[in-house]
Design a protein around this motif. Structure first.
Motif, PDB file in Angstrom:
ATOM      1  N   LYS A 199       6.989  -0.698 -13.621  1.00  0.00           N
ATOM      2  CA  LYS A 199       7.373  -1.235 -14.957  1.00  0.00           C
ATOM      3  C   LYS A 199       6.312  -1.723 -15.724  1.00  0.00           C
ATOM      4  N   ALA A 200       5.974  -2.313 -15.570  1.00  0.00           N
ATOM      5  CA  ALA A 200       4.577  -3.374 -16.275  1.00  0.00           C
ATOM      6  C   ALA A 200       3.758  -2.093 -16.119  1.00  0.00           C
ATOM      7  N   ALA A 201       3.492  -1.704 -15.204  1.00  0.00           N
ATOM      8  CA  ALA A 201       2.306  -0.382 -15.253  1.00  0.00           C
ATOM      9  C   ALA A 201       2.392   0.656 -15.967  1.00  0.00           C
ATOM     10  N   ARG A 202       3.767   1.206 -16.519  1.00  0.00           N
ATOM     11  CA  ARG A 202       4.608   1.830 -17.080  1.00  0.00           C
ATOM     12  C   ARG A 202       4.531   1.809 -18.337  1.00  0.00           C
ATOM     13  N   GLU A 203       4.433   0.506 -18.752  1.00  0.00           N
ATOM     14  CA  GLU A 203       4.731  -0.097 -20.216  1.00  0.00           C
ATOM     15  C   GLU A 203       3.629   0.316 -21.233  1.00  0.00           C
ATOM     16  N   ASN A 204       2.661   0.050 -19.894  1.00  0.00           N
ATOM     17  CA  ASN A 204       1.258   0.330 -20.390  1.00  0.00           C
ATOM     18  C   ASN A 204       0.297   0.991 -20.466  1.00  0.00           C
ATOM     19  N   GLY A 205       1.119   2.101 -20.258  1.00  0.00           N
ATOM     20  CA  GLY A 205       0.199   3.409 -20.089  1.00  0.00           C
ATOM     21  C   GLY A 205      -0.213   3.627 -18.220  1.00  0.00           C
ATOM     22  N   LEU A 206      -0.042   2.808 -17.465  1.00  0.00           N
ATOM     23  CA  LEU A 206      -0.656   3.084 -16.895  1.00  0.00           C
ATOM     24  C   LEU A 206       0.223   4.199 -15.714  1.00  0.00           C
ATOM     25  N   ARG A 207      -0.681   5.038 -14.793  1.00  0.00           N
ATOM     26  CA  ARG A 207       0.482   5.702 -13.710  1.00  0.00           C
ATOM     27  C   ARG A 207      -0.113   4.596 -12.394  1.00  0.00           C
ATOM     28  N   PHE A 208       1.958   4.671 -12.051  1.00  0.00           N
ATOM     29  CA  PHE A 208       2.105   3.928 -10.606  1.00  0.00           C
ATOM     30  C   PHE A 208       1.827   5.053  -9.353  1.00  0.00           C
ATOM     31  N   GLY A 209       1.456   4.567  -8.535  1.00  0.00           N
ATOM     32  CA  GLY A 209       1.340   5.206  -7.059  1.00  0.00           C
ATOM     33  C   GLY A 209       1.223   4.049  -6.073  1.00  0.00           C
ATOM     34  N   VAL A 210       2.083   4.840  -4.812  1.00  0.00           N
ATOM     35  CA  VAL A 210       2.174   3.510  -3.473  1.00  0.00           C
ATOM     36  C   VAL A 210       1.380   4.132  -2.399  1.00  0.00           C
ATOM     37  N   SER A 211       0.575   3.236  -1.786  1.00  0.00           N
ATOM     38  CA  SER A 211       0.464   3.359  -0.716  1.00  0.00           C
ATOM     39  C   SER A 211       1.187   2.990   0.364  1.00  0.00           C
ATOM     40  N   TYR A 212       1.429   3.987   1.136  1.00  0.00           N
ATOM     41  CA  TYR A 212       2.286   3.946   3.089  1.00  0.00           C
ATOM     42  C   TYR A 212       1.836   3.646   3.885  1.00  0.00           C
ATOM     43  N   HIS A 213       1.721   2.693   4.693  1.00  0.00           N
ATOM     44  CA  HIS A 213       0.886   3.187   6.000  1.00  0.00           C
ATOM     45  C   HIS A 213       1.737   2.604   6.756  1.00  0.00           C
ATOM     46  N   PHE A 214       2.854   3.503   6.892  1.00  0.00           N
ATOM     47  CA  PHE A 214       4.124   2.826   7.885  1.00  0.00           C
ATOM     48  C   PHE A 214       3.880   3.263   9.086  1.00  0.00           C
ATOM     49  N   ALA A 215       2.941   4.859   9.052  1.00  0.00           N
ATOM     50  CA  ALA A 215       2.315   4.994  10.640  1.00  0.00           C
ATOM     51  C   ALA A 215       2.452   4.541  11.469  1.00  0.00           C
ATOM     52  N   GLU A 216       0.989   3.168  11.333  1.00  0.00           N
ATOM     53  CA  GLU A 216       0.262   2.481  12.155  1.00  0.00           C
ATOM     54  C   GLU A 216       1.539   1.943  12.833  1.00  0.00           C
ATOM     55  N   HIS A 217       2.101   1.689  12.156  1.00  0.00           N
ATOM     56  CA  HIS A 217       3.391   0.381  12.833  1.00  0.00           C
ATOM     57  C   HIS A 217       3.685   0.661  14.084  1.00  0.00           C
ATOM     58  N   TRP A 218       3.583   2.110  14.399  1.00  0.00           N
ATOM     59  CA  TRP A 218       4.102   2.458  16.415  1.00  0.00           C
ATOM     60  C   TRP A 218       3.044   1.405  17.333  1.00  0.00           C
ATOM     61  N   PHE A 219       1.530   1.014  16.610  1.00  0.00           N
ATOM     62  CA  PHE A 219       0.789   0.508  18.257  1.00  0.00           C
ATOM     63  C   PHE A 219       0.428  -0.652  17.497  1.00  0.00           C
ATOM     64  N   PHE A 220       0.580  -1.179  15.678  1.00  0.00           N
ATOM     65  CA  PHE A 220      -0.006  -2.133  15.504  1.00  0.00           C
ATOM     66  C   PHE A 220       0.671  -3.822  16.531  1.00  0.00           C
ATOM     67  N   PHE A 221       1.550  -3.574  16.453  1.00  0.00           N
ATOM     68  CA  PHE A 221       2.489  -5.132  17.434  1.00  0.00           C
ATOM     69  C   PHE A 221       1.849  -5.048  19.076  1.00  0.00           C
ATOM     70  N   HIS A 222       0.832  -4.111  19.487  1.00  0.00           N
ATOM     71  CA  HIS A 222       1.340  -3.857  21.140  1.00  0.00           C
ATOM     72  C   HIS A 222       0.851  -5.340  21.241  1.00  0.00           C
ATOM     73  N   PRO A 223      -0.530  -5.757  20.974  1.00  0.00           N
ATOM     74  CA  PRO A 223      -0.957  -7.380  21.357  1.00  0.00           C
ATOM     75  C   PRO A 223      -0.247  -8.166  21.896  1.00  0.00           C
ATOM     76  N   GLY A 224       0.466  -8.596  21.025  1.00  0.00           N
ATOM     77  CA  GLY A 224       1.879  -9.346  21.092  1.00  0.00           C
ATOM     78  C   GLY A 224       2.518  -8.888  22.173  1.00  0.00           C
ATOM     79  N   ARG A 225       2.887  -7.210  23.022  1.00  0.00           N
ATOM     80  CA  ARG A 225       3.003  -7.396  24.256  1.00  0.00           C
ATOM     81  C   ARG A 225       2.393  -7.771  25.410  1.00  0.00           C
ATOM     82  N   LEU A 226       1.595  -8.091  25.594  1.00  0.00           N
ATOM     83  CA  LEU A 226       0.161  -8.312  26.823  1.00  0.00           C
ATOM     84  C   LEU A 226       0.614 -10.122  27.001  1.00  0.00           C
ATOM     85  N   ILE A 227       0.722 -10.333  25.813  1.00  0.00           N
ATOM     86  CA  ILE A 227       1.152 -11.984  25.929  1.00  0.00           C
ATOM     87  C   ILE A 227       2.455 -12.809  25.878  1.00  0.00           C
TER      88      ILE A 227
END
Length: 256
Positions: free
Chosen positions: A146-174
């Motif tokens: 909302k803030a971006a568009r009201e000020n004439g800036l384009r808004f995009g998103v960065s979506y990193h959910f793919a890496e969630h598949w493995f991200f917390f695997h180290p926690g399984r090992l302890i």
């Protein structure tokens, strides 16, 4: 269930490369020479190392592991999820951010609205672990858009959910809270990085992504690196998403 359960919006694009190669990059992006990508999320609370703190805090012999033990205690008593009540964002002002970015000459902004850690920085209906229901209790993506568009800036998103598949695997090992079934919906599959996501995870990855697009209408969508390493399983989902997104853009008048 696979991609067949998803419905493609009406438009000129089909989920095949012959069709997708006809896409033309919008003029606004060709003209925009400078944009701001933003990492701000739950990992900002420990503010140690990098945004990969939630991964490395469970890896023995890593500085993050030692720091976590010394600062917060055992991983069974204080895991990554326990940072959420401390993540308040009480001083966050999206308009101040946008003012700064615009003054710097940026034409678009792209926050990481979903990092590998599984905590959504937007109003995601597929998980309780999001910034509207927990932590700041604010729709960070929505407010920034909302803030971006009201000020004439384009808004995009960065979506990193793919890496969630493995991200917390180290926690399984302890001995850690990653192994507690009560938090399985937060810590995710936590599978070895060398494995590939199964169909259920890929369906969920796409389901969340399509909702994100339909709700926030981003002018740009960015993915992180691991998708390229698992191209064989993500490729059909990426083709479907590209056709879906481009057709939505066509409907929104965002270019085709």
């Amino acid at each position: 269930m696979g991609i067949d359960k998803f419905v493609l919006p009406e438009g000129p694009f089909e989920p095949n490369w012959e069709s997708l190669k006809n896409y033309q990059v919008p003029q606004w992006y060709l003209d925009a020479k400078f944009g701001i990508f933003i990492h701000w999320g739950l990992y900002s609370v420990p503010a140690f190392g990098s945004e990969w703190y939630p991964h490395f805090m469970y890896v023995k012999d890593r500085p993050e592991y030692t720091y976590h033990l010394q600062t917060y205690g055992p991983h069974t008593k204080f895991g990554y999820k326990d940072f959420i009540p401390l993540f308040k964002g009480e001083k966050w002002d999206p308009y101040a951010w946008v003012e700064l970015f615009k003054k710097a000459g940026a034409k678009y902004i792209v926050p990481v609205v979903q990092f590998h850690d599984g905590f959504a920085m937007y109003d995601c209906p597929f998980t309780r672990w999001n910034s509207v229901r927990m932590g700041p209790k604010r729709d960070v993506a929505g407010e920034l858009a909302k803030a971006a568009r009201e000020n004439g800036l384009r808004f995009g998103v960065s979506y990193h959910f793919a890496e969630h598949w493995f991200f917390f695997h180290p926690g399984r090992l302890i001995d850690s809270d990653v192994n507690d079934p009560e938090y399985a919906d937060f810590y995710g599959p936590a599978q070895p990085k060398e494995t590939s996501p199964d169909e259920a995870f890929l369906d969920h990855w796409l389901e969340r992504l399509l909702h994100l697009v339909d709700t926030y209408k981003p002018s740009l969508v960015w993915f992180d690196w691991w998708i390229a390493e698992r191209k064989s399983v993500f490729e059909p989902y990426l083709r479907f998403f590209a056709a879906y997104y481009y057709n939505r853009g066509h409907q929104w008048g965002e270019g085709s």
